[in-house]
Design a protein around this motif. Structure first.
Motif, PDB file in Angstrom:
ATOM      1  N   SER A   1     -18.242  76.765 -28.915  1.00 30.32           N
ATOM      2  CA  SER A   1     -19.550  75.669 -29.259  1.00 30.32           C
ATOM      3  C   SER A   1     -19.881  75.829 -30.897  1.00 30.32           C
ATOM      4  O   SER A   1     -20.721  74.979 -31.188  1.00 30.32           O
ATOM      5  CB  SER A   1     -20.713  76.257 -28.435  1.00 30.32           C
TER       6      SER A   1
ATOM      7  N   GLU B   1     -25.073  75.339 -25.557  1.00 32.98           N
ATOM      8  CA  GLU B   1     -25.222  73.779 -25.271  1.00 32.98           C
ATOM      9  C   GLU B   1     -26.069  73.405 -26.663  1.00 32.98           C
ATOM     10  O   GLU B   1     -26.018  72.472 -27.198  1.00 32.98           O
ATOM     11  CB  GLU B   1     -26.048  73.507 -24.022  1.00 32.98           C
TER      12      GLU B   1
ATOM     13  N   LYS C   1     -23.817  73.651 -29.990  1.00 34.35           N
ATOM     14  CA  LYS C   1     -22.716  72.603 -29.452  1.00 34.35           C
ATOM     15  C   LYS C   1     -23.329  71.411 -30.073  1.00 34.35           C
ATOM     16  O   LYS C   1     -22.808  70.564 -30.728  1.00 34.35           O
ATOM     17  CB  LYS C   1     -22.063  72.487 -28.090  1.00 34.35           C
TER      18      LYS C   1
ATOM     19  N   LYS D   1     -16.256  80.880 -25.181  1.00 41.13           N
ATOM     20  CA  LYS D   1     -17.003  79.782 -24.923  1.00 41.13           C
ATOM     21  C   LYS D   1     -18.008  79.803 -26.255  1.00 41.13           C
ATOM     22  O   LYS D   1     -18.519  78.549 -26.682  1.00 41.13           O
ATOM     23  CB  LYS D   1     -17.862  79.722 -23.609  1.00 41.13           C
TER      24      LYS D   1
ATOM     25  N   ARG E   1     -23.766  71.254 -33.855  1.00 43.12           N
ATOM     26  CA  ARG E   1     -22.612  70.832 -34.573  1.00 43.12           C
ATOM     27  C   ARG E   1     -22.195  69.576 -34.610  1.00 43.12           C
ATOM     28  O   ARG E   1     -21.707  68.930 -35.657  1.00 43.12           O
ATOM     29  CB  ARG E   1     -21.425  71.833 -34.109  1.00 43.12           C
ATOM     30  N   GLU E   2     -22.357  68.795 -33.424  1.00 43.79           N
ATOM     31  CA  GLU E   2     -22.179  67.450 -33.372  1.00 43.79           C
ATOM     32  C   GLU E   2     -22.888  66.466 -34.264  1.00 43.79           C
ATOM     33  O   GLU E   2     -22.589  65.556 -34.505  1.00 43.79           O
ATOM     34  CB  GLU E   2     -22.143  67.108 -31.829  1.00 43.79           C
TER      35      GLU E   2
END
Length: 223
Positions: free
Chosen positions: A94, A62, A65, A90, A68-69
Protein backbone atom coordinates in the motif's frame (compact mmCIF):
# COMPACT_ATOMS: atom_id res chain seq x y z
CA UNK A 1 11.93 18.10 13.67
CA UNK A 2 8.93 17.35 11.49
CA UNK A 3 5.20 17.62 10.96
CA UNK A 4 3.48 14.28 11.59
CA UNK A 5 -0.05 13.06 10.90
CA UNK A 6 -0.99 10.44 13.49
CA UNK A 7 -3.98 8.16 12.96
CA UNK A 8 -4.71 6.04 16.06
CA UNK A 9 -8.20 5.25 17.35
CA UNK A 10 -7.05 4.14 20.82
CA UNK A 11 -7.40 7.38 22.79
CA UNK A 12 -4.77 6.50 25.42
CA UNK A 13 -2.17 5.42 22.86
CA UNK A 14 -2.94 8.41 20.65
CA UNK A 15 -2.37 10.78 23.56
CA UNK A 16 0.79 8.97 24.70
CA UNK A 17 2.39 8.95 21.25
CA UNK A 18 1.39 12.55 20.56
CA UNK A 19 2.87 13.84 23.81
CA UNK A 20 6.05 11.82 23.33
CA UNK A 21 6.64 13.02 19.78
CA UNK A 22 5.89 16.63 20.69
CA UNK A 23 8.33 16.41 23.60
CA UNK A 24 10.93 15.33 21.05
CA UNK A 25 10.39 18.39 18.89
CA UNK A 26 7.77 17.22 16.38
CA UNK A 27 4.55 18.97 15.38
CA UNK A 28 1.79 16.33 15.58
CA UNK A 29 -1.69 16.43 14.10
CA UNK A 30 -3.56 13.55 15.75
CA UNK A 31 -6.85 12.04 14.57
CA UNK A 32 -8.94 9.05 15.63
CA UNK A 33 -10.64 7.75 12.49
CA UNK A 34 -9.82 7.22 8.84
CA UNK A 35 -12.22 9.84 7.46
CA UNK A 36 -10.75 12.55 9.68
CA UNK A 37 -7.24 11.47 8.64
CA UNK A 38 -8.28 11.60 4.99
CA UNK A 39 -9.49 15.17 5.46
CA UNK A 40 -6.34 16.32 7.29
CA UNK A 41 -4.07 14.56 4.81
CA UNK A 42 -4.89 16.96 1.99
CA UNK A 43 -5.10 20.13 4.08
CA UNK A 44 -1.37 20.35 4.77
CA UNK A 45 2.03 18.93 3.89
CA UNK A 46 3.51 16.35 6.28
CA UNK A 47 7.01 15.01 6.83
CA UNK A 48 5.69 11.65 8.08
CA UNK A 49 2.47 9.65 8.23
CA UNK A 50 1.97 7.41 11.27
CA UNK A 51 -1.07 5.20 10.74
CA UNK A 52 -2.78 2.49 12.73
CA UNK A 53 -4.40 -0.07 10.42
CA UNK A 54 -7.72 -1.15 11.97
CA UNK A 55 -9.40 2.23 12.33
CA UNK A 56 -13.02 3.42 12.06
CA UNK A 57 -14.08 4.64 8.64
CA UNK A 58 -11.20 4.02 6.26
CA UNK A 59 -8.51 1.62 7.45
CA UNK A 60 -4.84 2.57 7.33
CA UNK A 61 -3.98 0.35 4.36
CA UNK A 62 -6.74 1.82 2.18
CA UNK A 63 -5.98 5.37 3.29
CA UNK A 64 -2.29 5.14 2.41
CA UNK A 65 -2.97 3.39 -0.90
CA UNK A 66 -5.32 6.21 -1.87
CA UNK A 67 -2.77 8.80 -0.71
CA UNK A 68 -0.04 7.30 -2.91
CA UNK A 69 -2.40 7.29 -5.90
CA UNK A 70 -2.93 11.02 -5.23
CA UNK A 71 0.84 11.66 -5.18
CA UNK A 72 1.25 12.09 -1.43
CA UNK A 73 4.97 11.39 -1.07
CA UNK A 74 5.55 11.66 2.70
CA UNK A 75 7.11 8.52 4.22
CA UNK A 76 4.72 6.35 6.23
CA UNK A 77 4.92 3.97 9.20
CA UNK A 78 2.16 1.57 10.17
CA UNK A 79 1.65 0.95 13.89
CA UNK A 80 -0.49 -2.14 14.33
CA UNK A 81 -1.14 -5.33 16.25
CA UNK A 82 -1.43 -7.26 12.97
CA UNK A 83 1.54 -9.59 12.77
CA UNK A 84 1.06 -12.02 9.87
CA UNK A 85 3.36 -12.05 6.86
CA UNK A 86 0.32 -11.39 4.67
CA UNK A 87 -0.49 -8.22 6.64
CA UNK A 88 3.14 -7.10 6.40
CA UNK A 89 3.09 -7.67 2.65
CA UNK A 90 -0.19 -5.78 2.28
CA UNK A 91 1.19 -2.87 4.30
CA UNK A 92 4.25 -2.42 2.13
CA UNK A 93 2.20 -2.93 -1.04
CA UNK A 94 0.00 0.00 0.00
CA UNK A 95 3.06 2.25 0.11
CA UNK A 96 4.49 2.25 3.63
CA UNK A 97 8.18 2.63 4.44
CA UNK A 98 8.26 0.95 7.84
CA UNK A 99 6.08 -1.21 10.08
CA UNK A 100 6.10 -1.33 13.87
CA UNK A 101 4.08 -3.89 15.84
CA UNK A 102 2.19 -3.15 19.05
CA UNK A 103 3.14 -3.07 21.82
CA UNK A 104 6.27 -1.06 21.07
CA UNK A 105 8.79 0.97 23.04
CA UNK A 106 8.48 4.72 22.50
CA UNK A 107 12.24 4.95 22.04
CA UNK A 108 12.01 2.51 19.13
CA UNK A 109 9.27 4.62 17.58
CA UNK A 110 11.41 7.72 17.97
CA UNK A 111 14.37 6.08 16.20
CA UNK A 112 12.21 4.93 13.28
CA UNK A 113 10.45 8.30 12.96
CA UNK A 114 13.65 10.37 13.12
CA UNK A 115 15.43 8.08 10.64
CA UNK A 116 12.71 8.42 8.01
CA UNK A 117 12.32 12.17 8.43
CA UNK A 118 16.07 12.74 8.06
CA UNK A 119 16.38 10.72 4.86
CA UNK A 120 15.88 11.98 1.33
CA UNK A 121 12.86 11.85 -0.93
CA UNK A 122 10.13 9.21 -0.99
CA UNK A 123 7.54 8.08 -3.51
CA UNK A 124 8.31 10.82 -6.02
CA UNK A 125 6.96 10.08 -9.49
CA UNK A 126 9.92 11.79 -11.17
CA UNK A 127 13.67 11.41 -10.82
CA UNK A 128 14.57 15.08 -11.31
CA UNK A 129 13.15 17.94 -9.25
CA UNK A 130 13.56 21.34 -10.90
CA UNK A 131 15.05 24.17 -8.85
CA UNK A 132 15.68 26.68 -11.65
CA UNK A 133 15.79 26.65 -15.44
CA UNK A 134 19.22 25.03 -15.54
CA UNK A 135 19.33 23.47 -12.06
CA UNK A 136 17.69 20.25 -10.86
CA UNK A 137 18.13 17.65 -8.14
CA UNK A 138 18.58 14.00 -9.12
CA UNK A 139 16.66 12.00 -6.51
CA UNK A 140 17.95 8.62 -7.63
CA UNK A 141 21.63 9.55 -7.40
CA UNK A 142 21.33 12.25 -4.70
CA UNK A 143 23.08 14.78 -6.91
CA UNK A 144 22.62 18.41 -7.81
CA UNK A 145 22.67 18.84 -11.59
CA UNK A 146 23.56 22.17 -13.22
CA UNK A 147 23.53 22.48 -17.01
CA UNK A 148 23.48 18.69 -17.24
CA UNK A 149 26.56 18.24 -15.06
CA UNK A 150 26.61 16.74 -11.56
CA UNK A 151 27.84 19.16 -8.88
CA UNK A 152 29.39 17.88 -5.68
CA UNK A 153 27.94 19.09 -2.37
CA UNK A 154 29.26 18.68 1.15
CA UNK A 155 27.36 16.28 3.43
CA UNK A 156 25.68 19.01 5.49
CA UNK A 157 24.91 21.14 2.41
CA UNK A 158 23.26 18.13 0.77
CA UNK A 159 21.09 17.43 3.85
CA UNK A 160 20.16 21.12 4.06
CA UNK A 161 19.17 21.30 0.39
CA UNK A 162 16.95 18.23 0.74
CA UNK A 163 15.25 19.79 3.76
CA UNK A 164 14.63 22.98 1.82
CA UNK A 165 13.31 21.16 -1.23
CA UNK A 166 10.88 19.02 0.78
CA UNK A 167 9.49 22.21 2.37
CA UNK A 168 9.66 24.62 -0.54
CA UNK A 169 7.91 27.92 0.12
CA UNK A 170 7.66 27.36 3.88
CA UNK A 171 9.61 29.16 6.60
CA UNK A 172 11.89 26.63 8.25
CA UNK A 173 12.89 27.82 11.72
CA UNK A 174 16.47 27.63 12.93
CA UNK A 175 15.68 24.98 15.55
CA UNK A 176 14.26 22.61 12.96
CA UNK A 177 17.32 23.03 10.75
CA UNK A 178 19.64 22.34 13.71
CA UNK A 179 17.77 19.14 14.55
CA UNK A 180 17.82 17.97 10.94
CA UNK A 181 21.46 18.77 10.17
CA UNK A 182 23.21 17.71 13.34
CA UNK A 183 23.14 14.24 14.88
CA UNK A 184 22.58 13.56 18.58
CA UNK A 185 26.30 13.57 19.39
CA UNK A 186 27.03 16.80 17.48
CA UNK A 187 26.79 20.37 18.71
CA UNK A 188 24.74 22.67 16.42
CA UNK A 189 26.50 25.84 15.32
CA UNK A 190 24.88 29.00 13.99
CA UNK A 191 28.21 30.01 12.43
CA UNK A 192 28.45 26.67 10.62
CA UNK A 193 24.85 26.97 9.43
CA UNK A 194 25.53 30.38 7.92
CA UNK A 195 28.52 28.87 6.13
CA UNK A 196 26.39 26.04 4.68
CA UNK A 197 23.76 28.57 3.57
CA UNK A 198 26.47 30.70 1.94
CA UNK A 199 27.91 27.68 0.13
CA UNK A 200 24.49 26.68 -1.23
CA UNK A 201 23.70 30.22 -2.35
CA UNK A 202 26.93 30.34 -4.35
CA UNK A 203 25.82 27.24 -6.25
CA UNK A 204 22.05 27.64 -6.73
CA UNK A 205 21.69 31.42 -6.42
CA UNK A 206 21.24 33.78 -3.50
CA UNK A 207 17.59 34.41 -4.43
CA UNK A 208 16.70 30.75 -3.84
CA UNK A 209 17.29 30.91 -0.06
CA UNK A 210 15.57 33.84 1.62
CA UNK A 211 16.50 34.84 5.17
CA UNK A 212 13.48 35.50 7.39
CA UNK A 213 14.66 37.77 10.21
CA UNK A 214 14.71 36.12 13.66
CA UNK A 215 12.89 33.07 12.30
CA UNK A 216 14.80 31.01 9.75
CA UNK A 217 14.91 30.54 5.99
CA UNK A 218 12.52 30.05 3.07
CA UNK A 219 13.48 28.10 -0.07
CA UNK A 220 12.05 29.28 -3.39
CA UNK A 221 12.31 27.53 -6.74
CA UNK A 222 12.01 29.22 -10.12
CA UNK A 223 8.52 28.57 -11.51
Amino acid sequence: MGRILLLEDDANLNETVTEFLEENGHDVVSVYDGYEAQEKLYESKYDLLLFDVNTPGINGFELLKEARENEVVAPAIFITSLDSVEDLEKGFASGCDDYIRKPFALKELQIRVDTLIKRGFYHESKELIDIAQNIAYDIKNNELVIDGQAVSLGHKESKLLKLFMKNEGEVIVHERIYEHLWDYDEEPSDTALRTYIKNLRKIIGKERIVSIKKQGYKFITEK
